[in-house]
Design an enzyme around this catalytic site. Sequence first.
Site, short mmCIF file in Angstrom:
data_model
loop_
_atom_site.label_atom_id
_atom_site.label_comp_id
_atom_site.label_asym_id
_atom_site.label_seq_id
_atom_site.Cartn_x
_atom_site.Cartn_y
_atom_site.Cartn_z
N LYS A 107 62.57 36.47 50.13
CA LYS A 107 63.64 36.37 49.11
C LYS A 107 64.61 35.28 49.51
O LYS A 107 64.69 34.88 50.69
CB LYS A 107 64.38 37.70 48.96
CG LYS A 107 65.08 38.25 50.22
CD LYS A 107 66.45 37.71 50.56
CE LYS A 107 67.07 38.40 51.77
NZ LYS A 107 68.22 37.71 52.37
N ASP B 265 68.38 45.38 52.40
CA ASP B 265 67.60 44.51 51.51
C ASP B 265 66.30 45.15 51.03
O ASP B 265 65.59 44.55 50.23
CB ASP B 265 67.23 43.20 52.23
CG ASP B 265 68.39 42.21 52.27
OD1 ASP B 265 69.40 42.46 51.60
OD2 ASP B 265 68.25 41.20 52.96
#
Length: 283
Positions: free
Chosen positions: A13, A138
């Site tokens: 990401k 996350d």
Amino acid sequence: MPATRLTLPSPAKLNLMLHILGRREDGYHELQTLFQFLDYGDEITFAVRDDGVIRLHTEFEGVPHDSNLIVKAAKKLQEQSGCSLGIDIWIDKILPMGGGIGGGSSNAATTLLGLNHLWQLGWDEDRLAALGLTLGADVPVFVRGHAAFAEGVGEKLTPVDPEEPWYLVLVPQVSVSTAEIFSDPLLTRNSPPIKVRPVPKGNSRNDCLPVVSRRYPEVRNALNLLGNFTEAKLTGTGSCVFGGFPSKAEADKVSALLTETLTGFVAKGSNISMLHRKLQSLL
Ligand SMILES: C[C@](O)(CO)[C@H](O)COP(=O)(O)OP(=O)(O)OC[C@H]1O[C@@H](n2ccc(N)nc2=O)[C@H](O)[C@@H]1O
Ligand SMILES: Nc1ncnc2c1ncn2[C@@H]1O[C@H](COP(=O)(O)OP(=O)(O)OP(=O)(O)O)[C@@H](O)[C@H]1O
């Protein structure tokens, strides 16, 4: 016959922006950040075993077997679901550790979704994301698999669809500890919350950047070099630095110039993670 073996992607990401709004009593920070996935990542292979044993066969330098987020995710899911099956796991690891591109969190999410499938647990995404949050801030966005504006410590997610440019990601050869950056007294912790949706342009800064570039000359150097060609940004708490380009050819051109001295890669930004695209194709 249900599948007993599966290979799944575990994408990286980027944080397209990251503002720090404050610090909670437990030490964690309230953030506003924009997550987008990259079509680039690790690949994890799972094979079911019937004796309940969980074994990761690939060694990670500096990460003991039972501290690996892959093993932690598998054990928590096994415990909480009461499943009697076990798993053999191998990983083709290409994502740098401590790079701010979420490798460990992504590996944990791929493990949760892969085992939910192979062990036929039937858990929904909400339950998997809640378990994921106990492994790392996350993990939930990787479980959901959609680009998102995140608030709280990163767990309150609103799906968004930003542009999907090609990125050049530079990987300075240093591992940045997220905990170290978040405990720096000089970190900006009082950015005003953005209340307007979608997030207005001009909010793309990363509040961690000043502290990270002061502590890590390698990161500062990468930001300066990439900044000669495009807006150069820091993802998460670093170390990776990235910039967007309208085409692969343009990203490749700059990559060819910069990767003579720095390691890096070119990848497409994606609002649907490649993990979810693969899982969808299995249904
Ligand atoms: C900065 C980001 O990379 C943005 O995507 C993430 O929020 C970090 O997520 P992560 O690596 O999954 O982080 P965790 O493993 O949960 O936390 C690592 C350490 O970073 C600090 N931490 C992390 C997230 C957060 N919102 N506030 C924090 O203060 C805490 O000291 C924590 O001990
Ligand atoms: N499967 C895993 N992959 C990578 N790191 C792992 C894993 N399991 C445990 N770790 C530990 O977690 C630390 C952070 O790894 P990770 O690659 O997620 O960092 P990061 O990219 O900076 O993450 P983030 O952007 O979420 O802060 C590593 O330095 C390592 O010690």
